[in-house]
Design a protein around this motif. Structure first.
Motif, PDB file in Angstrom:
ATOM      1  N   SER A  21       0.835  -1.202   0.000  1.00  0.00           N
ATOM      2  CA  SER A  21       0.000   0.000   0.000  1.00  0.00           C
ATOM      3  C   SER A  21       0.873   1.257   0.000  1.00  0.00           C
ATOM      4  N   ASP A  22       0.264   2.385  -0.331  1.00  0.00           N
ATOM      5  CA  ASP A  22       0.998   3.662  -0.346  1.00  0.00           C
ATOM      6  C   ASP A  22       1.622   3.942   1.016  1.00  0.00           C
ATOM      7  N   ALA A  23       0.934   3.594   2.095  1.00  0.00           N
ATOM      8  CA  ALA A  23       1.446   3.863   3.437  1.00  0.00           C
ATOM      9  C   ALA A  23       2.673   3.016   3.779  1.00  0.00           C
ATOM     10  N   GLN A  24       2.890   1.931   3.026  1.00  0.00           N
ATOM     11  CA  GLN A  24       4.003   1.019   3.336  1.00  0.00           C
ATOM     12  C   GLN A  24       5.183   1.179   2.390  1.00  0.00           C
ATOM     13  N   LYS A  25       5.072   2.066   1.393  1.00  0.00           N
ATOM     14  CA  LYS A  25       6.112   2.158   0.365  1.00  0.00           C
ATOM     15  C   LYS A  25       7.467   2.581   0.921  1.00  0.00           C
ATOM     16  N   SER A  26       7.463   3.306   2.032  1.00  0.00           N
ATOM     17  CA  SER A  26       8.747   3.707   2.619  1.00  0.00           C
ATOM     18  C   SER A  26       9.406   2.570   3.400  1.00  0.00           C
ATOM     19  N   PHE A  27       8.666   1.457   3.612  1.00  0.00           N
ATOM     20  CA  PHE A  27       9.186   0.356   4.411  1.00  0.00           C
ATOM     21  C   PHE A  27       9.965  -0.678   3.595  1.00  0.00           C
ATOM     22  N   VAL A  28       9.675  -0.779   2.302  1.00  0.00           N
ATOM     23  CA  VAL A  28      10.290  -1.838   1.506  1.00  0.00           C
ATOM     24  C   VAL A  28      10.492  -1.357   0.070  1.00  0.00           C
ATOM     25  N   ALA A  29      11.626  -1.707  -0.520  1.00  0.00           N
ATOM     26  CA  ALA A  29      11.915  -1.317  -1.897  1.00  0.00           C
ATOM     27  C   ALA A  29      11.000  -2.069  -2.859  1.00  0.00           C
ATOM     28  N   PRO A  30      10.683  -1.499  -4.016  1.00  0.00           N
ATOM     29  CA  PRO A  30       9.894  -2.224  -5.032  1.00  0.00           C
ATOM     30  C   PRO A  30      10.609  -3.501  -5.453  1.00  0.00           C
ATOM     31  N   ASN A  31       9.842  -4.462  -5.904  1.00  0.00           N
ATOM     32  CA  ASN A  31      10.426  -5.753  -6.254  1.00  0.00           C
ATOM     33  C   ASN A  31      11.390  -5.677  -7.424  1.00  0.00           C
ATOM     34  N   ASP A  32      11.162  -4.736  -8.366  1.00  0.00           N
ATOM     35  CA  ASP A  32      12.111  -4.629  -9.480  1.00  0.00           C
ATOM     36  C   ASP A  32      13.475  -4.167  -8.978  1.00  0.00           C
ATOM     37  N   VAL A  33      13.485  -3.252  -8.003  1.00  0.00           N
ATOM     38  CA  VAL A  33      14.756  -2.798  -7.415  1.00  0.00           C
ATOM     39  C   VAL A  33      15.452  -3.959  -6.707  1.00  0.00           C
ATOM     40  N   SER A  34      14.681  -4.765  -5.962  1.00  0.00           N
ATOM     41  CA  SER A  34      15.268  -5.897  -5.245  1.00  0.00           C
ATOM     42  C   SER A  34      15.900  -6.902  -6.202  1.00  0.00           C
ATOM     43  N   ILE A  35      15.224  -7.187  -7.309  1.00  0.00           N
ATOM     44  CA  ILE A  35      15.765  -8.156  -8.267  1.00  0.00           C
ATOM     45  C   ILE A  35      17.026  -7.617  -8.938  1.00  0.00           C
ATOM     46  N   ILE A  36      17.055  -6.319  -9.209  1.00  0.00           N
ATOM     47  CA  ILE A  36      18.271  -5.701  -9.753  1.00  0.00           C
ATOM     48  C   ILE A  36      19.408  -5.814  -8.736  1.00  0.00           C
ATOM     49  N   GLU A  37      19.101  -5.562  -7.469  1.00  0.00           N
ATOM     50  CA  GLU A  37      20.123  -5.670  -6.426  1.00  0.00           C
ATOM     51  C   GLU A  37      20.632  -7.104  -6.299  1.00  0.00           C
ATOM     52  N   ALA A  38      19.749  -8.066  -6.471  1.00  0.00           N
ATOM     53  CA  ALA A  38      20.182  -9.462  -6.439  1.00  0.00           C
ATOM     54  C   ALA A  38      21.170  -9.744  -7.563  1.00  0.00           C
ATOM     55  N   TYR A  39      20.861  -9.244  -8.751  1.00  0.00           N
ATOM     56  CA  TYR A  39      21.764  -9.433  -9.896  1.00  0.00           C
ATOM     57  C   TYR A  39      23.129  -8.807  -9.619  1.00  0.00           C
ATOM     58  N   ILE A  40      23.126  -7.595  -9.081  1.00  0.00           N
ATOM     59  CA  ILE A  40      24.395  -6.910  -8.799  1.00  0.00           C
ATOM     60  C   ILE A  40      25.194  -7.696  -7.754  1.00  0.00           C
ATOM     61  N   ALA A  41      24.512  -8.158  -6.704  1.00  0.00           N
ATOM     62  CA  ALA A  41      25.218  -8.915  -5.664  1.00  0.00           C
ATOM     63  C   ALA A  41      25.850 -10.181  -6.237  1.00  0.00           C
ATOM     64  N   ILE A  42      25.076 -10.913  -7.026  1.00  0.00           N
ATOM     65  CA  ILE A  42      25.567 -12.181  -7.578  1.00  0.00           C
ATOM     66  C   ILE A  42      26.753 -11.965  -8.508  1.00  0.00           C
ATOM     67  N   THR A  43      26.734 -10.886  -9.284  1.00  0.00           N
ATOM     68  CA  THR A  43      27.835 -10.618 -10.218  1.00  0.00           C
ATOM     69  C   THR A  43      29.030  -9.951  -9.542  1.00  0.00           C
ATOM     70  N   HIS A  44      28.919  -9.676  -8.251  1.00  0.00           N
ATOM     71  CA  HIS A  44      30.031  -9.083  -7.506  1.00  0.00           C
ATOM     72  C   HIS A  44      30.366  -9.949  -6.282  1.00  0.00           C
ATOM     73  N   HIS A  45      30.382 -11.263  -6.521  1.00  0.00           N
ATOM     74  CA  HIS A  45      30.821 -12.254  -5.537  1.00  0.00           C
ATOM     75  C   HIS A  45      29.967 -12.270  -4.274  1.00  0.00           C
ATOM     76  N   GLY A  46      28.700 -11.937  -4.409  1.00  0.00           N
ATOM     77  CA  GLY A  46      27.778 -12.035  -3.288  1.00  0.00           C
ATOM     78  C   GLY A  46      26.795 -13.180  -3.493  1.00  0.00           C
ATOM     79  N   GLN A  47      25.915 -13.366  -2.534  1.00  0.00           N
ATOM     80  CA  GLN A  47      24.910 -14.430  -2.607  1.00  0.00           C
ATOM     81  C   GLN A  47      23.527 -13.810  -2.407  1.00  0.00           C
ATOM     82  N   ALA A  48      22.616 -14.081  -3.320  1.00  0.00           N
ATOM     83  CA  ALA A  48      21.249 -13.582  -3.212  1.00  0.00           C
ATOM     84  C   ALA A  48      20.292 -14.618  -3.781  1.00  0.00           C
TER      85      ALA A  48
END
Length: 421
Positions: A21-48
């Motif tokens: 909901s709009d009231a919760q948007k400040s609590f969690v990043a959008p899912n597209d941002v999270s998936i991008i972050e997962a890709y970055i972590a995996i390609t930089h020797h991280g685990q996601a």
């Protein structure tokens, strides 16, 4: 039925549509941002590990699990090093308030307990201090704030219990079944020594019964078997023994019980040599399943799906008796080749016939030392010693044959007495 499904090319678009909901948007990043972050972590020797959260086939949320820190995370909290992290977690606004959050957290913690990146001492997460609902949910699973901060988010930590090695294989079996049998899977049930408190890593196997809602195609069986054989290769002792049945033979119970796939380590060579032949022939009926169903109803453990008493109907005693007799009827000829198994199995069968108690082999042996003639106690002690410590024991061959004849006579008498009542 809540489950986790790895993000892939087929489901990613459904997951990207999920919103808070709009009231919760400040609590969690959008899912597209999270998936991008997962890709970055995996390609930089991280685990996601990003997952969609599903209620059967309906996507209801998203989560992402991490381990350690990638090369670019310069301000990572100290707790991040070599520990698991619940990086993201959200339930779509349409499905909140329906218990999905708690059910999904259970699946998440089970996945972390399977140690996909190896063992760790802690799991940690962070949240906005104003996110009272999240704090309450995480606290219910044992997460406690440490006073440390990840940016503007409070860090909470859960100390992980050391994992029983057999539980790792149990969890991995469940994971394989969920992934490969997705859409077909109705339940997974553990029986045998692993639920009766007498699992011995050197000698025991892990006994599973898998229930599906319809017959599997050959390609589904092949994918399942490929994963199962690789897991069994790592499993200690006698490995994994598994049967797959359809739900319609469970309640009401059907005997002899049809099965659509079976595996134990003795079949590994056959499957590796000719998997098509194995899959074509490894189906039919199995009288042993009456005994397995009886043990599951009495002492089994549900790993996934409906509770035991809802999934399995009562097994008629005559079917159970036929099943256990079939297992030991050749004991006089076979006992010198497999003494430990037959000595203890016959004691627990006779114990059931006399006292109507479902026992493990160890419990049957203890019963035998109390209730059977002393002349057979050395055999029973040797069998118990082998069963409990995994080391081969010596047996008097002639005494073993005499014991088998005596036990079969008593078992036959008890079965006949029940049938004539």
């Amino acid at each position: 039925m809540i489950r986790l499904e790895e993000i892939n090319g087929k489901n990613v678009w459904d997951i990207l549509k999920l919103r808070v909901s709009d009231a919760q948007k400040s609590f969690v990043a959008p899912n597209d941002v999270s998936i991008i972050e997962a890709y970055i972590a995996i390609t930089h020797h991280g685990q996601a590990f990003p997952f969609g959260i599903y209620d059967n086939e309906t996507p209801v949320g998203f989560c992402m699990i991490g381990f350690g820190a990638d090369d670019d995370w310069e301000d990572a909290p100290a707790i991040a090093k070599n520990n698991y992290n619940l990086w993201r977690f959200m339930i779509d606004e349409r499905y909140q308030g329906k218990g999905y959050g708690k059910a999904a957290m259970k699946q998440i913690m089970d996945y972390i307990a399977s140690e996909p990146c190896g063992s760790a001492e802690f799991c940690w997460l962070s949240y906005e201090p104003e996110n009272v609902a999240a704090k309450k949910l995480y606290a219910s699973f044992g997460f406690r704030e440490t006073g440390e901060w990840d940016g503007k988010e409070a860090v909470a930590v859960l100390k992980l219990d050391p994992q029983d090695p057999k539980e790792l294989f149990i969890n991995r079996f469940v994971g394989i079944s969920k992934e490969v049998l997705n859409g077909r899977l109705e339940g997974i049930y553990l029986h045998g020594s692993a639920v009766m408190g007498c699992y011995q890593p050197k000698k025991s196997d892990l006994d599973f019964l898998v229930v599906v809602n319809a017959a599997l195609s050959d390609s589904e069986k092949r994918r399942f078997m490929d994963s199962l054989v690789e897991l069994d290769h790592e499993c200690p002792g006698k490995g994994i023994e598994m049967s797959i049945v359809t739900k319609d033979v469970c309640n009401p119970f059907v005997y002899p019980t049809p099965f659509i796939l079976h595996y134990s380590r003795m079949h590994t060579g056959w499957y590796r040599r000719d998997p098509d032949d194995y899959i074509r022939k490894m189906n039919g009926t199995d009288r042993d399943l009456a005994a397995h169903f009886t043990v599951i109803r009495s002492r089994g453990r549900c790993l996934y799906g409906l509770p035991v008493q809802e999934m399995f109907g009562e097994v008629p005693e005559q079917d159970y008796l036929d099943s256990i007799w079939n297992d030991v009827s050749g004991a006089e000829e076979e006992i010198t080749e497999n003494p430990m198994y037959l000595i203890l199995n016959m004691t627990r069968i006779l114990a059931y016939l006399k006292e109507k108690k479902i026992m493990s082999k160890r419990e049957g042996g203890v019963w035998g030392l109390k209730c059977l003639p002393e002349q057979y106690h050395p055999l029973i002690r040797s069998a118990l010693q082998e069963y409990e410590n995994g080391d081969d024991a010596g047996y008097d061959r002639e005494l073993a044959k005499n014991y088998a004849a005596c036990m079969l006579k008593q078992i036959t008498h008890e079965i006949n007495r029940r049938e004539t009542k």
